[in-house]
Write a protein that holds these residues in place. Structure first.
Motif, PDB file in Angstrom:
ATOM      1  N   LEU A  81     -12.949  -8.150   8.259  1.00 47.35           N
ATOM      2  CA  LEU A  81     -12.546  -8.763   7.002  1.00 47.35           C
ATOM      3  C   LEU A  81     -13.457  -9.933   6.624  1.00 47.35           C
ATOM      4  CD1 LEU A  81      -8.633  -8.815   7.289  1.00 47.35           C
ATOM      5  CD2 LEU A  81     -10.047  -7.324   5.852  1.00 47.35           C
ATOM      6  N   GLU A  82     -13.998 -10.640   7.621  1.00 46.87           N
ATOM      7  CA  GLU A  82     -14.874 -11.772   7.330  1.00 46.87           C
ATOM      8  C   GLU A  82     -16.158 -11.350   6.625  1.00 46.87           C
ATOM      9  OE1 GLU A  82     -15.547 -13.815  10.980  1.00 46.87           O
ATOM     10  OE2 GLU A  82     -13.720 -15.035  10.847  1.00 46.87           O
ATOM     11  N   PHE A  83     -16.573 -10.098   6.820  1.00 46.07           N
ATOM     12  CA  PHE A  83     -17.782  -9.640   6.136  1.00 46.07           C
ATOM     13  C   PHE A  83     -17.519  -9.424   4.650  1.00 46.07           C
ATOM     14  CE2 PHE A  83     -20.774  -6.510   4.552  1.00 46.07           C
ATOM     15  CZ  PHE A  83     -21.974  -6.968   5.053  1.00 46.07           C
ATOM     16  N   PHE A  84     -16.349  -8.868   4.326  1.00 42.73           N
ATOM     17  CA  PHE A  84     -16.053  -8.531   2.938  1.00 42.73           C
ATOM     18  C   PHE A  84     -15.370  -9.673   2.192  1.00 42.73           C
ATOM     19  CE2 PHE A  84     -16.171  -4.496   5.269  1.00 42.73           C
ATOM     20  CZ  PHE A  84     -17.112  -3.813   4.521  1.00 42.73           C
ATOM     21  N   PHE A  85     -14.721 -10.577   2.919  1.00 44.32           N
ATOM     22  CA  PHE A  85     -14.137 -11.776   2.323  1.00 44.32           C
ATOM     23  C   PHE A  85     -14.774 -12.982   3.016  1.00 44.32           C
ATOM     24  CE2 PHE A  85     -10.889  -8.437   2.260  1.00 44.32           C
ATOM     25  CZ  PHE A  85     -10.596  -8.368   0.903  1.00 44.32           C
ATOM     26  N   ASN A  86     -14.300 -14.179   2.714  1.00 42.14           N
ATOM     27  CA  ASN A  86     -14.757 -15.345   3.477  1.00 42.14           C
ATOM     28  C   ASN A  86     -13.877 -15.517   4.713  1.00 42.14           C
ATOM     29  OD1 ASN A  86     -12.385 -16.974   2.721  1.00 42.14           O
ATOM     30  ND2 ASN A  86     -13.326 -17.039   0.688  1.00 42.14           N
ATOM     31  N   GLY A  87     -14.318 -16.395   5.626  1.00 47.83           N
ATOM     32  CA  GLY A  87     -13.607 -16.571   6.881  1.00 47.83           C
ATOM     33  C   GLY A  87     -12.174 -17.037   6.712  1.00 47.83           C
ATOM     34  N   SER A  88     -11.943 -17.946   5.764  1.00 43.85           N
ATOM     35  CA  SER A  88     -10.587 -18.463   5.552  1.00 43.85           C
ATOM     36  C   SER A  88      -9.648 -17.383   5.050  1.00 43.85           C
ATOM     37  CB  SER A  88     -10.628 -19.626   4.555  1.00 43.85           C
ATOM     38  OG  SER A  88     -11.435 -20.680   5.039  1.00 43.85           O
ATOM     39  N   MET A  89     -10.116 -16.570   4.098  1.00 45.85           N
ATOM     40  CA  MET A  89      -9.269 -15.500   3.571  1.00 45.85           C
ATOM     41  C   MET A  89      -8.965 -14.460   4.639  1.00 45.85           C
ATOM     42  SD  MET A  89      -7.513 -14.344   1.132  1.00 45.85           S
ATOM     43  CE  MET A  89      -8.051 -15.455  -0.180  1.00 45.85           C
ATOM     44  N   ALA A  90      -9.955 -14.144   5.476  1.00 46.25           N
ATOM     45  CA  ALA A  90      -9.720 -13.189   6.559  1.00 46.25           C
ATOM     46  C   ALA A  90      -8.659 -13.705   7.521  1.00 46.25           C
ATOM     47  CB  ALA A  90     -11.030 -12.930   7.303  1.00 46.25           C
ATOM     48  N   GLN A  91      -8.715 -14.998   7.837  1.00 46.22           N
ATOM     49  CA  GLN A  91      -7.734 -15.574   8.751  1.00 46.22           C
ATOM     50  C   GLN A  91      -6.346 -15.577   8.134  1.00 46.22           C
ATOM     51  OE1 GLN A  91      -8.971 -19.322  10.337  1.00 46.22           O
ATOM     52  NE2 GLN A  91      -7.430 -19.314  11.947  1.00 46.22           N
ATOM     53  N   VAL A  92      -6.258 -15.834   6.829  1.00 41.89           N
ATOM     54  CA  VAL A  92      -4.963 -15.827   6.144  1.00 41.89           C
ATOM     55  C   VAL A  92      -4.360 -14.430   6.161  1.00 41.89           C
ATOM     56  CG1 VAL A  92      -3.865 -16.048   3.884  1.00 41.89           C
ATOM     57  CG2 VAL A  92      -5.423 -17.826   4.677  1.00 41.89           C
ATOM     58  N   ILE A  93      -5.172 -13.409   5.884  1.00 38.06           N
ATOM     59  CA  ILE A  93      -4.673 -12.028   5.872  1.00 38.06           C
ATOM     60  C   ILE A  93      -4.151 -11.637   7.254  1.00 38.06           C
ATOM     61  CG2 ILE A  93      -5.333  -9.616   5.581  1.00 38.06           C
ATOM     62  CD1 ILE A  93      -7.329 -10.544   3.458  1.00 38.06           C
TER      63      ILE A  93
ATOM     64  N   ASP B 294     -24.704   2.407   5.070  1.00 35.01           N
ATOM     65  CA  ASP B 294     -24.543   0.951   5.088  1.00 35.01           C
ATOM     66  C   ASP B 294     -23.187   0.568   5.675  1.00 35.01           C
ATOM     67  OD1 ASP B 294     -27.019   0.560   3.978  1.00 35.01           O
ATOM     68  OD2 ASP B 294     -26.272   0.417   1.917  1.00 35.01           O
ATOM     69  N   LEU B 295     -22.143   1.257   5.255  1.00 36.90           N
ATOM     70  CA  LEU B 295     -20.804   0.944   5.759  1.00 36.90           C
ATOM     71  C   LEU B 295     -20.698   1.218   7.255  1.00 36.90           C
ATOM     72  CD1 LEU B 295     -18.502   2.289   2.893  1.00 36.90           C
ATOM     73  CD2 LEU B 295     -18.882  -0.095   3.535  1.00 36.90           C
ATOM     74  N   ALA B 296     -21.340   2.309   7.708  1.00 34.64           N
ATOM     75  CA  ALA B 296     -21.309   2.622   9.141  1.00 34.64           C
ATOM     76  C   ALA B 296     -21.989   1.520   9.942  1.00 34.64           C
ATOM     77  CB  ALA B 296     -21.978   3.971   9.394  1.00 34.64           C
ATOM     78  N   SER B 297     -23.149   1.055   9.452  1.00 37.10           N
ATOM     79  CA  SER B 297     -23.862  -0.020  10.149  1.00 37.10           C
ATOM     80  C   SER B 297     -23.060  -1.313  10.128  1.00 37.10           C
ATOM     81  CB  SER B 297     -25.229  -0.247   9.492  1.00 37.10           C
ATOM     82  OG  SER B 297     -26.039   0.898   9.588  1.00 37.10           O
ATOM     83  N   ILE B 298     -22.439  -1.611   8.990  1.00 31.90           N
ATOM     84  CA  ILE B 298     -21.635  -2.832   8.870  1.00 31.90           C
ATOM     85  C   ILE B 298     -20.471  -2.805   9.853  1.00 31.90           C
ATOM     86  CG2 ILE B 298     -20.039  -4.077   7.354  1.00 31.90           C
ATOM     87  CD1 ILE B 298     -21.903  -3.294   5.022  1.00 31.90           C
ATOM     88  N   PHE B 299     -19.788  -1.674   9.924  1.00 25.53           N
ATOM     89  CA  PHE B 299     -18.626  -1.589  10.803  1.00 25.53           C
ATOM     90  C   PHE B 299     -19.026  -1.676  12.274  1.00 25.53           C
ATOM     91  CE2 PHE B 299     -16.262  -0.211   7.098  1.00 25.53           C
ATOM     92  CZ  PHE B 299     -14.983  -0.663   7.364  1.00 25.53           C
ATOM     93  N   VAL B 300     -20.160  -1.071  12.635  1.00 29.30           N
ATOM     94  CA  VAL B 300     -20.616  -1.158  14.024  1.00 29.30           C
ATOM     95  C   VAL B 300     -20.993  -2.597  14.371  1.00 29.30           C
ATOM     96  CG1 VAL B 300     -22.418  -0.464  15.646  1.00 29.30           C
ATOM     97  CG2 VAL B 300     -21.370   1.239  14.162  1.00 29.30           C
ATOM     98  N   MET B 301     -21.775  -3.247  13.499  1.00 33.95           N
ATOM     99  CA  MET B 301     -22.204  -4.619  13.759  1.00 33.95           C
ATOM    100  C   MET B 301     -21.016  -5.565  13.809  1.00 33.95           C
ATOM    101  SD  MET B 301     -25.537  -4.864  14.157  1.00 33.95           S
ATOM    102  CE  MET B 301     -25.966  -6.539  13.667  1.00 33.95           C
ATOM    103  N   GLN B 302     -20.105  -5.434  12.837  1.00 32.87           N
ATOM    104  CA  GLN B 302     -18.945  -6.317  12.804  1.00 32.87           C
ATOM    105  C   GLN B 302     -17.985  -6.020  13.946  1.00 32.87           C
ATOM    106  OE1 GLN B 302     -20.576  -8.529  10.572  1.00 32.87           O
ATOM    107  NE2 GLN B 302     -18.424  -9.096  10.588  1.00 32.87           N
ATOM    108  N   SER B 303     -17.920  -4.768  14.359  1.00 33.15           N
ATOM    109  CA  SER B 303     -17.069  -4.435  15.511  1.00 33.15           C
ATOM    110  C   SER B 303     -17.604  -5.088  16.779  1.00 33.15           C
ATOM    111  CB  SER B 303     -16.995  -2.916  15.694  1.00 33.15           C
ATOM    112  OG  SER B 303     -16.351  -2.307  14.594  1.00 33.15           O
ATOM    113  N   PHE B 304     -18.943  -5.106  16.920  1.00 35.62           N
ATOM    114  CA  PHE B 304     -19.500  -5.770  18.099  1.00 35.62           C
ATOM    115  C   PHE B 304     -19.300  -7.282  18.017  1.00 35.62           C
ATOM    116  CE2 PHE B 304     -22.718  -7.575  20.868  1.00 35.62           C
ATOM    117  CZ  PHE B 304     -22.556  -6.792  22.005  1.00 35.62           C
TER     118      PHE B 304
END
Length: 308
Positions: A273-285, A9-19
């Motif tokens: 980061l947007e997958f594991f947090f929300n968009g606003s938190m990812a932008q803040v980080i 699952d993590l491998a698929s998530i990272f590939v999809m989010q990387s694209f």
């Protein structure tokens, strides 16, 4: 953060989010290329850069409507015409802006910031009066729809691959212009020493005008690419202007390679980061991380060493 996910699952998530990050990288890079060219050479803080992106997006929207209504047989090719037209419209208006306003404000960065911010508000109102305040979207040709199934759990959208291909093409073209052409030599000469460039016969005013037009034209192409992944509104450009300045500052204002590396790293980290947090938190980080790095290296990670 990773609890509850298997390794697959993590491998698929990272590939999809990387694209997904590559698609975001494409928009960031096209926006940042134009901004880095303008800010790096002329020191102009162009707060209307996002509106030039939206000019390109609306140009693409109008082009799609014309082809859909009057040239349905060529509708599948409209995007290629729209990209060229978006570059011409945004670049032409950019050159007009430089001639009518920006050239009087050189070496006055605060004044250029305020003036271009006013221009951005004017452009927003013009677009709002022309197209309305509601978001609009283009109709994609059938061959741009769908996705490529890499595995059972990983799907790559076709329109995303087209956006990435367009970005690679434009980036290669900008590189060739700046580093493999006579005009590019003049641009780099003006960037490094404007007085000496003028003394050896380079028309610095024309170089400034064409450079500003190139930067705005590339932003227009970014707008054309943006229509493939999202809807367009008169204020949509403001959502990207802060991120674009962040990319340029982080990479170094006079480094093409730095801009590319900065856009890639910021977009990838933010997308994951947007997958594991929300968009606003990812932008803040991401913002806090970049600010912390810039406090240590304020000239950017890839700033050029230039004799002044």
């Amino acid at each position: 953060m990773f609890a509850g996910y298997s390794v697959n699952d993590l491998a698929s998530i990272f590939v999809m989010q990387s694209f997904a990050g590559l698609i975001l990288f494409s928009v960031f890079l096209l926006m940042a290329l134009g901004l880095a060219i303008v800010f790096g050479q002329m020191g102009v803080i162009n707060m209307a850069h996002g509106e030039f992106m939206i000019l390109g997006a609306y140009t693409t929207y109008v082009c799609s409507q014309i082809f859909e209504r009057w040239l349905p047989g060529l509708f599948g090719l409209y995007f290629f015409f729209a990209v060229i037209l978006a570059f011409i419209v945004a670049g032409g208006i950019g050159m007009l802006l430089e001639w009518s306003l920006i050239r009087f404000l050189y070496k006055r960065p605060l004044d250029t910031l305020l003036a271009t911010w006013g221009v951005s508000l004017i452009l927003q109102q013009v677009l709002r009066s022309t197209f309305g305040a509601r978001e609009v979207g283009v109709t994609l040709p059938s061959w741009m729809m769908g996705s490529w199934n890499l595995t059972d759990t990983i799907q790559i959208p076709i329109n995303g691959m087209i956006v990435i291909s367009l970005t690679l093409l434009i980036t290669g073209g900008v590189y060739a212009l700046l580093y493999r052409s006579g005009w590019g030599k003049q641009v780099r000469a003006v960037m490094q020493n404007r007085s000496m460039a003028g003394a050896v016969g380079i028309d610095t005013e024309w170089v400034d005008r064409t450079t500003f037009g190139l930067g705005c034209g590339v932003a227009g192409v970014a707008g054309a690419a943006f229509t493939m992944i999202g809807s367009t509104s008169p204020t949509a450009g403001q959502q990207y202007i802060v991120d674009t300045f962040l990319v340029v500052a982080f990479g170094g204002t006079e480094s093409l390679g730095g801009t590319i590396a900065s856009a890639f790293s910021i977009s990838q980290v933010r997308s994951i980061l947007e997958f594991f947090f929300n968009g606003s938190m990812a932008q803040v980080i991401v913002l806090l991380t970049v600010v912390g790095i810039l406090m240590i290296r304020p000239q950017g990670l890839f700033a050029l060493k230039v004799r002044r």
